[in-house]
Design a protein around this motif. Structure first.
Motif, PDB file in Angstrom:
ATOM      1  N   GLU A 138      41.867  32.022  52.622  1.00 30.78           N
ATOM      2  CA  GLU A 138      40.577  31.420  52.961  1.00 30.78           C
ATOM      3  C   GLU A 138      39.717  32.389  53.773  1.00 30.78           C
ATOM      4  OE1 GLU A 138      39.514  28.844  51.600  1.00 30.78           O
ATOM      5  OE2 GLU A 138      41.396  28.077  50.787  1.00 30.78           O
ATOM      6  N   PHE A 139      40.360  33.154  54.654  1.00 31.75           N
ATOM      7  CA  PHE A 139      39.599  34.130  55.426  1.00 31.75           C
ATOM      8  C   PHE A 139      39.020  35.214  54.525  1.00 31.75           C
ATOM      9  CE2 PHE A 139      39.548  38.210  57.828  1.00 31.75           C
ATOM     10  CZ  PHE A 139      38.446  37.922  58.620  1.00 31.75           C
ATOM     11  N   ILE A 140      39.816  35.699  53.582  1.00 30.00           N
ATOM     12  CA  ILE A 140      39.313  36.713  52.649  1.00 30.00           C
ATOM     13  C   ILE A 140      38.098  36.174  51.898  1.00 30.00           C
ATOM     14  CG2 ILE A 140      39.826  38.069  50.575  1.00 30.00           C
ATOM     15  CD1 ILE A 140      42.766  38.095  51.488  1.00 30.00           C
ATOM     16  N   LYS A 141      38.197  34.947  51.399  1.00 29.00           N
ATOM     17  CA  LYS A 141      37.081  34.337  50.667  1.00 29.00           C
ATOM     18  C   LYS A 141      35.811  34.324  51.518  1.00 29.00           C
ATOM     19  CE  LYS A 141      39.657  30.958  47.851  1.00 29.00           C
ATOM     20  NZ  LYS A 141      39.868  29.508  47.664  1.00 29.00           N
ATOM     21  N   SER A 142      35.944  33.847  52.743  1.00 22.14           N
ATOM     22  CA  SER A 142      34.759  33.683  53.582  1.00 22.14           C
ATOM     23  C   SER A 142      34.193  35.015  54.044  1.00 22.14           C
ATOM     24  CB  SER A 142      35.080  32.803  54.791  1.00 22.14           C
ATOM     25  OG  SER A 142      35.233  31.456  54.386  1.00 22.14           O
ATOM     26  N   LEU A 178      38.505  45.329  43.674  1.00 24.37           N
ATOM     27  CA  LEU A 178      37.614  44.630  42.755  1.00 24.37           C
ATOM     28  C   LEU A 178      36.258  45.326  42.776  1.00 24.37           C
ATOM     29  CD1 LEU A 178      37.160  42.199  40.861  1.00 24.37           C
ATOM     30  CD2 LEU A 178      36.383  40.911  42.854  1.00 24.37           C
ATOM     31  N   THR A 179      35.838  45.849  41.631  1.00 31.64           N
ATOM     32  CA  THR A 179      34.553  46.517  41.517  1.00 31.64           C
ATOM     33  C   THR A 179      34.224  46.734  40.047  1.00 31.64           C
ATOM     34  OG1 THR A 179      33.259  48.467  42.170  1.00 31.64           O
ATOM     35  CG2 THR A 179      35.578  48.829  41.647  1.00 31.64           C
ATOM     36  N   PHE A 184      37.588  38.001  41.177  1.00 30.58           N
ATOM     37  CA  PHE A 184      37.928  37.696  42.566  1.00 30.58           C
ATOM     38  C   PHE A 184      39.180  36.832  42.666  1.00 30.58           C
ATOM     39  CE2 PHE A 184      36.703  35.632  46.777  1.00 30.58           C
ATOM     40  CZ  PHE A 184      37.020  36.746  47.523  1.00 30.58           C
ATOM     41  N   LYS A 185      39.355  35.909  41.748  1.00 31.34           N
ATOM     42  CA  LYS A 185      40.535  35.048  41.763  1.00 31.34           C
ATOM     43  C   LYS A 185      41.810  35.879  41.600  1.00 31.34           C
ATOM     44  CE  LYS A 185      42.655  31.028  39.527  1.00 31.34           C
ATOM     45  NZ  LYS A 185      43.976  31.671  39.437  1.00 31.34           N
ATOM     46  N   GLN A 186      41.769  36.816  40.662  1.00 29.74           N
ATOM     47  CA  GLN A 186      42.946  37.657  40.457  1.00 29.74           C
ATOM     48  C   GLN A 186      43.230  38.518  41.681  1.00 29.74           C
ATOM     49  OE1 GLN A 186      43.341  39.911  36.866  1.00 29.74           O
ATOM     50  NE2 GLN A 186      42.997  38.165  35.513  1.00 29.74           N
ATOM     51  N   SER A 199      47.876  37.394  47.641  1.00 28.24           N
ATOM     52  CA  SER A 199      48.661  36.232  48.088  1.00 28.24           C
ATOM     53  C   SER A 199      50.113  36.349  47.657  1.00 28.24           C
ATOM     54  CB  SER A 199      48.051  34.938  47.537  1.00 28.24           C
ATOM     55  OG  SER A 199      46.750  34.739  48.033  1.00 28.24           O
ATOM     56  N   ASP A 200      50.343  36.805  46.431  1.00 29.95           N
ATOM     57  CA  ASP A 200      51.713  36.943  45.921  1.00 29.95           C
ATOM     58  C   ASP A 200      52.505  37.960  46.741  1.00 29.95           C
ATOM     59  OD1 ASP A 200      51.179  35.087  43.971  1.00 29.95           O
ATOM     60  OD2 ASP A 200      50.886  36.551  42.356  1.00 29.95           O
ATOM     61  N   VAL A 201      51.881  39.095  47.039  1.00 32.32           N
ATOM     62  CA  VAL A 201      52.576  40.129  47.817  1.00 32.32           C
ATOM     63  C   VAL A 201      52.818  39.651  49.247  1.00 32.32           C
ATOM     64  CG1 VAL A 201      52.447  42.495  48.692  1.00 32.32           C
ATOM     65  CG2 VAL A 201      51.618  41.975  46.393  1.00 32.32           C
ATOM     66  N   LEU A 202      51.832  38.964  49.828  1.00 35.04           N
ATOM     67  CA  LEU A 202      51.982  38.439  51.183  1.00 35.04           C
ATOM     68  C   LEU A 202      53.083  37.383  51.219  1.00 35.04           C
ATOM     69  CD1 LEU A 202      51.159  38.169  54.118  1.00 35.04           C
ATOM     70  CD2 LEU A 202      49.280  36.678  53.403  1.00 35.04           C
ATOM     71  N   MET A 203      53.105  36.498  50.245  1.00 39.25           N
ATOM     72  CA  MET A 203      54.136  35.464  50.180  1.00 39.25           C
ATOM     73  C   MET A 203      55.528  36.082  50.098  1.00 39.25           C
ATOM     74  SD  MET A 203      54.863  32.209  50.104  1.00 39.25           S
ATOM     75  CE  MET A 203      53.419  31.292  49.565  1.00 39.25           C
TER      76      MET A 203
END
Length: 363
Positions: free
Chosen positions: A245-249, A327-328, A341-343, A349-353
Motif C-alpha cells: 500500500e505504501f508503494i502504491k501511494s 517499470l518504464t 504496475f500490478k506485476q 510482494s512475492d520476494v518480500l513474502m
C-alpha cells in the motif's frame, strides 16, 4: 527479524507547475551540484501519500491539536450514558496521565493539545475502552495502549513527543526531498482578470498578478525498514500488504499545490524498487553532475541512464538486492522489467513474502 530495506526510486516529469511553495509563494528549490534544482519537500509528499491512503479507504491517523475533542467523542460513542462534563473530565485525566499537555484555545475556548499529535483511531478506541472499564488509570498501561494499534501512516512516518517520549514511534519509512535531475530556471506567469460586469467603455483589468513556476524531471526516493514496520504494526501478516500500500501511494500520489492552475498531475516515467538485506541506498548522487538535455530529446532518458549507471557503481559497496524490479516504457540495462504496475507490486510482494517466511522458518 533480519534486516530488510525497501528502496523506491522514481523519475517523474512535471510540466509547468508549483506543487510545493515556500513562504513567498515560489516553488521550493535546492542547490545541488552547484546549480539550482526544483525541490519538493519530503513532508509534502508524505502528506500526499496520507491523503491517498484516506482516498483509498485505508484507516489513517489524525494529526491534530484537537485530540481532546476526538477522545471525548470516542468516550461518548462507547458510553452514550456518559454526560459531556464527565467525558471531558475523563479525557483530561487520560491525557494528563499520558504526559500530554493541553491548553484552552483563546479564540474558540476549546481544549486542545499544545502541539500537533499523530494518533490513530485504533489508539483512541483502546484508550477510551480502558478508561471506561477501569476506575483507576495505570500510567504505564495508558502509554502502552497509546503505542498499540498504529494505523499505516503512523507506523510509516512515526511520532515524536518531547514531553512524553514513551509515546514516541520510530518511523519505518524515510522520504527524501525530491529534486530535479537538472538545473532549472524560474519562470513567471503574468496574468490579468477582467470584471465581467464592467461597462463596455471601461478599459483595463480588474486584477493583475503573477505566479512563479518551473518544469522539471524529478528524482524521488523513499525507503522502508521492514523490521521497524513489523515492530510498529505488531502483526507479521500485515507487513507485505502494508508495504504494498505504501508503494502504491508513494508512486502514484502528488502534492496538490496549484493543481487547479496548472493541471500538472503526471505519472512516473521510471520506477525502480529494490529489496535489500544490508542497507538502504539513495542514488541521488547520480545527478550531482546535472543532466543536460541532448538537443531536444529531454531529460528523462539521460536521467534513466545516469540512475542505472549509479546503481551499477553502488554495487561495489553493497550486497546485491534480493530483487530489483523496474517499470518504464524506456529501455533498461538492469533488473527485471515488469509489464505493468500490478506485476511490479506482485513481484516485490512475492520476494518480500518469501524473505519474511524464511525468517520465520529460521526462528
Amino acid at each position: 527479524m533480519q534486516n530488510l530495506f525497501l528502496d523506491i526510486n522514481v523519475l517523474q516529469t512535471l510540466p509547468s507547475s508549483n506543487i510545493n511553495r515556500d513562504d513567498t509563494g515560489a516553488p521550493k528549490t535546492a542547490y545541488y551540484g552547484g546549480v539550482v534544482r526544483s525541490r519538493v519537500s519530503s513532508q509534502s509528499w508524505k502528506k500526499a501519500s496520507r491523503d491517498d491512503f484516506k482516498a483509498r479507504g485505508i484507516e489513517s491517523s489524525l494529526r491534530t491539536k484537537k485530540i481532546p475533542s476526538a477522545l471525548e467523542k470516542e468516550l461518548l460513542n462507547q458510553e452514550p450514558s456518559l454526560n459531556q462534563e464527565d467525558a471531558h473530565a475523563k479525557t483530561l485525566e487520560i491525557l494528563k496521565a499520558m504526559g500530554i499537555k493541553v491548553e484552552v484555545d483563546k479564540a474558540t475556548g476549546e481544549t486542545v493539545t499544545k502541539v500537533l499529535i499523530f494518533m490513530s483511531p485504533g489508539q483512541l478506541r483502546k484508550l477510551a475502552d480502558y478508561a471506561l472499564n477501569n476506575d483507576k488509570l495505570d500510567i504505564k498501561e495508558l502509554k502502552k495502549l497509546g503505542k498499540e494499534d498504529s494505523a499505516l501512516d503512523l507506523a510509516l512516518y512515526g511520532r515524536m513527543l518531547a514531553d512524553s517520549p514513551e509515546l514516541n514511534v520510530e518511523a519505518a519509512a524515510q522520504v527524501a526531498h525530491a529534486i530535479s535531475t537538472h538545473e532549472i530556471i524560474p519562470e513567471f506567469d503574468y496574468f490579468t482578470a477582467i470584471d465581467d460586469l464592467q461597462p463596455d467603455d471601461t478599459a483595463g483589468a480588474a486584477h493583475l498578478g503573477s505566479i512563479e513556476f518551473n518544469s522539471s524531471t524529478l528524482y524521488r526516493y523513499a525507503n522502508v525498514n521492514i523490521r521497524e514496520l513489523k515492530e510498529n504494526l505488531g502483526d507479521k501478516e500485515d507487513i507485505v500488504s502494508a508495504t504494498k500500500e505504501f508503494i502504491k501511494s508513494f508512486v502514484k500520489s502528488m502534492p496538490g499545490g496549484k493543481q487547479n492552475t496548472f493541471a500538472n498531475k503526471t505519472l512516473p516515467d521510471y520506477v525502480m524498487i529494490c529489496l535489500r538485506q544490508d542497507t538502504p541506498v539513495n542514488l541521488v548522487s547520480a545527478f550531482e553532475q546535472p543532466v543536460s538535455a541532448r538537443g531536444k530529446s529531454g531529460y528523462v532518458k539521460p536521467s534513466i541512464e545516469k540512475l542505472e549507471k549509479e546503481f551499477k557503481s553502488s554495487q561495489m559497496f553493497v550486497e546485491d538486492p534480493l530483487v530489483t524490479a523496474i517499470l518504464t516504457k524506456f529501455e533498461t540495462e538492469i533488473g527485471d522489467k515488469e509489464v505493468n504496475f500490478k506485476q511490479l507490486l506482485d513481484k516485490v510482494s512475492d520476494v518480500l513474502m518469501k524473505a519474511v517466511q524464511d525468517e520465520d522458518d529460521n526462528n
